[in-house]
Design a protein around this motif. Structure first.
Motif, short mmCIF file in Angstrom:
data_model
loop_
_atom_site.label_atom_id
_atom_site.label_comp_id
_atom_site.label_asym_id
_atom_site.label_seq_id
_atom_site.Cartn_x
_atom_site.Cartn_y
_atom_site.Cartn_z
N GLN A 141 118.76 -34.30 -31.40
CA GLN A 141 118.73 -33.83 -30.02
C GLN A 141 117.44 -34.30 -29.34
OE1 GLN A 141 119.36 -29.63 -29.68
NE2 GLN A 141 121.11 -29.60 -31.06
N CYS A 142 117.42 -34.16 -28.02
CA CYS A 142 116.21 -34.48 -27.29
C CYS A 142 115.25 -33.30 -27.40
CB CYS A 142 116.52 -34.80 -25.83
SG CYS A 142 117.27 -33.43 -24.92
N GLU A 143 113.95 -33.58 -27.18
CA GLU A 143 112.94 -32.54 -27.35
C GLU A 143 113.09 -31.41 -26.33
OE1 GLU A 143 108.87 -33.23 -28.40
OE2 GLU A 143 109.25 -35.36 -28.78
N SER A 144 113.59 -31.71 -25.13
CA SER A 144 113.76 -30.66 -24.14
C SER A 144 114.79 -29.62 -24.60
CB SER A 144 114.17 -31.26 -22.80
OG SER A 144 115.39 -31.97 -22.92
N SER A 145 115.89 -30.09 -25.22
CA SER A 145 116.90 -29.16 -25.72
C SER A 145 116.34 -28.34 -26.88
CB SER A 145 118.14 -29.92 -26.18
OG SER A 145 118.74 -30.59 -25.11
N VAL A 146 115.59 -29.00 -27.76
CA VAL A 146 115.00 -28.30 -28.90
C VAL A 146 113.97 -27.29 -28.42
CG1 VAL A 146 113.56 -28.62 -30.94
CG2 VAL A 146 115.50 -30.12 -30.54
N SER A 147 113.26 -27.59 -27.35
CA SER A 147 112.25 -26.68 -26.83
C SER A 147 112.87 -25.33 -26.46
CB SER A 147 111.57 -27.29 -25.61
OG SER A 147 110.65 -26.40 -25.03
N THR A 148 114.04 -25.35 -25.83
CA THR A 148 114.73 -24.11 -25.49
C THR A 148 115.11 -23.34 -26.75
OG1 THR A 148 115.62 -25.14 -23.49
CG2 THR A 148 116.71 -23.14 -24.27
N LEU A 149 115.62 -24.05 -27.76
CA LEU A 149 115.99 -23.41 -29.02
C LEU A 149 114.78 -22.80 -29.70
CD1 LEU A 149 118.08 -22.86 -31.28
CD2 LEU A 149 117.60 -25.17 -32.13
N VAL A 150 113.67 -23.51 -29.72
CA VAL A 150 112.46 -23.01 -30.37
C VAL A 150 111.96 -21.75 -29.66
CG1 VAL A 150 110.02 -23.53 -30.79
CG2 VAL A 150 111.78 -25.21 -31.37
N GLU A 151 111.96 -21.75 -28.34
CA GLU A 151 111.48 -20.59 -27.60
C GLU A 151 112.34 -19.36 -27.90
OE1 GLU A 151 108.64 -20.20 -26.03
OE2 GLU A 151 108.23 -22.23 -26.73
N ARG A 152 113.63 -19.56 -28.02
CA ARG A 152 114.50 -18.44 -28.35
C ARG A 152 114.21 -17.92 -29.76
NH1 ARG A 152 120.26 -20.75 -25.95
NH2 ARG A 152 119.78 -20.40 -23.74
N MET A 153 113.94 -18.82 -30.69
CA MET A 153 113.63 -18.38 -32.05
C MET A 153 112.27 -17.70 -32.11
SD MET A 153 115.26 -21.21 -34.65
CE MET A 153 114.16 -22.55 -34.15
N ARG A 154 111.33 -18.17 -31.29
CA ARG A 154 110.03 -17.49 -31.23
C ARG A 154 110.17 -16.09 -30.63
NH1 ARG A 154 105.79 -20.28 -28.03
NH2 ARG A 154 104.42 -18.79 -29.06
N THR A 155 111.00 -15.98 -29.58
CA THR A 155 111.24 -14.67 -28.99
C THR A 155 111.88 -13.72 -29.99
OG1 THR A 155 111.51 -15.69 -26.81
CG2 THR A 155 112.40 -13.47 -27.09
N GLY A 156 112.76 -14.25 -30.84
CA GLY A 156 113.38 -13.45 -31.89
C GLY A 156 112.52 -13.26 -33.11
N LYS A 157 111.27 -13.77 -33.06
CA LYS A 157 110.30 -13.63 -34.15
C LYS A 157 110.79 -14.25 -35.45
CE LYS A 157 108.47 -9.33 -32.16
NZ LYS A 157 107.50 -10.08 -31.35
N LEU A 158 111.50 -15.39 -35.31
CA LEU A 158 111.99 -16.11 -36.49
C LEU A 158 111.02 -17.23 -36.89
CD1 LEU A 158 115.77 -16.44 -35.57
CD2 LEU A 158 114.69 -14.72 -37.04
N VAL A 159 110.31 -17.81 -35.92
CA VAL A 159 109.33 -18.87 -36.20
C VAL A 159 108.06 -18.58 -35.41
CG1 VAL A 159 111.11 -20.61 -36.63
CG2 VAL A 159 110.16 -20.36 -34.34
N TYR A 160 106.97 -19.20 -35.82
CA TYR A 160 105.74 -19.13 -35.06
C TYR A 160 105.06 -20.49 -35.08
CZ TYR A 160 103.38 -18.66 -39.59
OH TYR A 160 102.93 -18.86 -40.88
#
Length: 234
Positions: A141-160
Motif C-alpha cells: 500500500q501507499c504510505e498515506s493509507s498505512v498512516s491512517t491504519l497506524v493512527e487507528r492502531m495507536r489510538t487502540g493502544k496496539l502499537v507505539y
C-alpha cells in the motif's frame, strides 16, 4: 330559508398518458415503459390490467439498448492466456471467500485482515522495530493509507512509536502488550479459518498450492517494482 348554490360539475381533467412519449433526440433522462420488466411494481389499481410484454422498440427508449440485442464478445486468447484468466477469476472469488471467513472469525475481536497483517509485520520486525515505509511496502500500500491504519492502531493502544538510539531522526513501530495479546488471539482465529478454507486439500496439495501461489506473488511484486522504477525514470 337560506338559499344554497346549485353545485356545479367539476371541469373534466385531461387524461394523462401512462408515461411520457420520448421526444426525438431527447437529452433528458431515459423513460422506462410501464409494462417493462425493469419498471416499478404496479399499484393495486393497475394490477387488474394485464401487463403488455416489452418489445424490442421498448429497449430503444432506455439509454441506447439494455436488452439482449447482442452478446459481449469474449477476447480471442491463447490456451495459456485463457488459463491465466481462469486463475485470476479463481483468485478473485477466493479472495472474497477468505475475507468473509476471516471477518467471521475476527468478529468481536475489533480485528480486521488489514490490522492483523500490520500487527504481524510489526511483530516480525522486532526488536528493531518497523518503519512506516517498511510496513507500507510489506502490505503493498501507499504510505498515506498505512498512516491512517497506524493512527487507528495507536489510538487502540496496539502499537507505539519510538526513536531508536541508533538514529534519533527515524521513528519505528513496536507492539504494545495489548497489541501482542490481540495478535495472539487473532493468530488462533486465523488458524481456524485456514483449516476451514483448506479442508478439501491434502497435505501435499496444500504444500504445492502454497509454492505456486508464492511464485505468483513474487512475480506480481516484481512487476510492481519494475513499474515503480519506470514511473521514477519518467
Amino acid at each position: 330559508m337560506v338559499p344554497f348554490a346549485r353545485p356545479t360539475a367539476p371541469a373534466p381533467q385531461p387524461s394523462r398518458p401512462a408515461y411520457p412519449a420520448p421526444a426525438a433526440h431527447s437529452t433528458g433522462p431515459a423513460t422506462i415503459p410501464a409494462g417493462h420488466r425493469f419498471a416499478a411494481q404496479p399499484s393495486q389499481a393497475d394490477s387488474a390490467a394485464p401487463a403488455q410484454p416489452a418489445s424490442r422498440d421498448d429497449y430503444a427508449q432506455i439509454a441506447g439498448s439494455i436488452g439482449p440485442a447482442r452478446d459481449v464478445p469474449a477476447p480471442d486468447l491463447s490456451p495459456a492466456d485463457a488459463a491465466a484468466n481462469r486463475v485470476l477469476d479463481t483468485l478473485m472469488k477466493l479472495g472474497h471467500r477468505v475475507r468473509g471467513v476471516l471477518d467471521a472469525r475476527f468478529a468481536g475481536m475489533k480485528m480486521t485482515d488489514a490490522r492483523y497483517m500490520a500487527l504481524r509485520v510489526v511483530q516480525d520486525s522486532s526488536p528493531e522495530g518497523c518503519t512506516q515505509a517498511k510496513l507500507a511496502a510489506a502490505l503493498g500500500q501507499c504510505e498515506s493509507s498505512v498512516s491512517t491504519l497506524v493512527e487507528r492502531m495507536r489510538t487502540g493502544k496496539l502499537v507505539y512509536r519510538l526513536h531508536p538510539k541508533s538514529d534519533r531522526r527515524k521513528r519505528v513501530l513496536l507492539l504494545t502488550d495489548l497489541g501482542r495479546e490481540a495478535l495472539e488471539h487473532a493468530e488462533a482465529a486465523r488458524a481456524e479459518a485456514a483449516k476451514e478454507l483448506c479442508v478439501a486439500l491434502s497435505h501435499e496439495e496444500r504444500d504445492g498450492l502454497c509454492e505456486s501461489l508464492g511464485r505468483l506473488l513474487a512475480g506480481v511484486q516484481q512487476t510492481d517494482a519494475d513499474a515503480g522504477r519506470r514511473r521514477k525514470v519518467a
